[in-house]
Design an enzyme around this catalytic site. Structure first.
Site, PDB file in Angstrom:
ATOM      1  CD  GLU A  57      -2.775   1.297   2.725  1.00  0.00           C
ATOM      2  OE1 GLU A  57      -3.939   1.775   2.768  1.00  0.00           O
ATOM      3  OE2 GLU A  57      -2.474   0.014   3.706  1.00  0.00           O
ATOM      4  CE  LYS A 130      -7.785   1.624   2.938  1.00  0.00           C
ATOM      5  NZ  LYS A 130      -6.784   1.480   3.629  1.00  0.00           N
ATOM      6  CB  CYS A 167      -5.337  -1.626   4.013  1.00  0.00           C
ATOM      7  SG  CYS A 167      -4.549  -1.682   5.574  1.00  0.00           S
TER       8      CYS A 167
END
Length: 293
Positions: A57, A130, A167
């Site tokens: 990330e 995300k 994540c």
């Protein structure tokens, strides 16, 4: 480049086997050397025959979300931009698919936690932003990122259909399923996850999601303590997991940078889907209440 160990495992190549790579590493102290280190990792993976590689990330930055300071907005850049141009050229040179997570600037005030997917001919296929953005001590991400707004795309690459989750997304089953319904065969999940309350979930949730959705997952996590930004201790342990929920080879170190290369037999996906038939037996007609706020 930080000292690293290299794991490579050949599980027997066939026409449906993809040799895939992931990189877990520590912050080098500046963006230029971080990018250079990942170029070296990609070249090393290519020498081992890797056809696709994914990074952690916001790979070219520290995990600055441990603090809330506007100066770190400067890590964001547009797509296409200098970093994506660099890795498009490298992907073309190495004939390698790349999953490259960066801090995206769409315009002033519109910043996203994004990963681009680059095909083996250097084509920038698109991006995933995300969706789920945490806001808690050590992970002040709402200060830096808007929630993703591009859905859950699956990219048709030279090695197959590739999806991305990022994540904190991994705690939410809906996106995993959306990627499976869109045909994903391999889902890359780049992360910045530290030791603490949820660390035991790292080896539980993603194998469970691979089973529930019957595809391969590449789970990537950085390593080390970035003391300038906070005391989060990123524990690595990156891995590939197959549609049966089994780790493909050994899990990465919990302290050291590593390049991890594994052979993924995509033929296992159809075998497992025929055996367990989760997609046949799902009941979308009954799931309406799940979308209620």
């Amino acid at each position: 480049m930080p000292q690293k160990r290299v794991w490579a495992q050949n599980l027997g190549m066939n026409e449906q086997t993809v040799r895939a790579a992931i990189v877990q590493t520590s912050w080098t102290g500046d963006r230029e050397t971080m990018i250079a280190a990942h170029i070296d990792y990609a070249r090393e993976a290519a020498l081992q025959g890797a056809q696709i590689i994914g990074f952690q990330e916001v790979f070219d930055a520290p995990y600055f979300c441990q603090v809330q300071e506007e100066k770190y907005y400067a890590f964001a850049e547009e797509i296409p931009g200098p970093t994506t141009d660099t890795f498009c050229d490298l992907a073309r040179e190495l004939s390698m698919v790349m999953v490259v997570p960066i801090y995206e600037r769409e315009q002033g005030g519109f910043l996203y936690n994004t990963a681009v997917v680059i095909d083996a001919d250097g084509t920038l296929l698109g991006r995933y932003r995300k969706h789920h953005i945490p806001q808690l001590p050590g992970f002040w991400e709402k200060f830096y990122f808007r929630p993703g707004n591009l859905g859950w795309p699956v990219f048709d690459t030279a090695v197959g259909k590739v999806g991305v989750y990022i994540c904190y997304d991994r705690h939410f089953p809906e996106g995993w399923r959306a990627l499976g319904l869109a045909g994903a065969q391999i889902v890359y999940n780049p992360s910045a996850t530290s030791r603490g309350l949820s660390s035991y979930l790292w080896k539980l949730e993603q194998p469970a999601s691979a089973v529930a959705n019957e595809y391969f997952v590449a789970a990537i996590n950085r390593v080390g303590v970035e003391a300038e930004y906070g005391d989060n201790d990123f524990y690595g342990t990156s891995y590939f997991v197959d549609p049966e929920g089994k780790f493909v080879g050994e899990v990465g170190s919990d302290t050291d940078p590593e390049l991890i290369v594994r052979d993924l037999d995509l033929g296992l996906i159809e075998t497992v889907r025929n055996r367990w038939a989760f997609y046949r037996d799902r009941r979308p007609d009954a799931y309406g209440p799940l979308t209620a706020p």
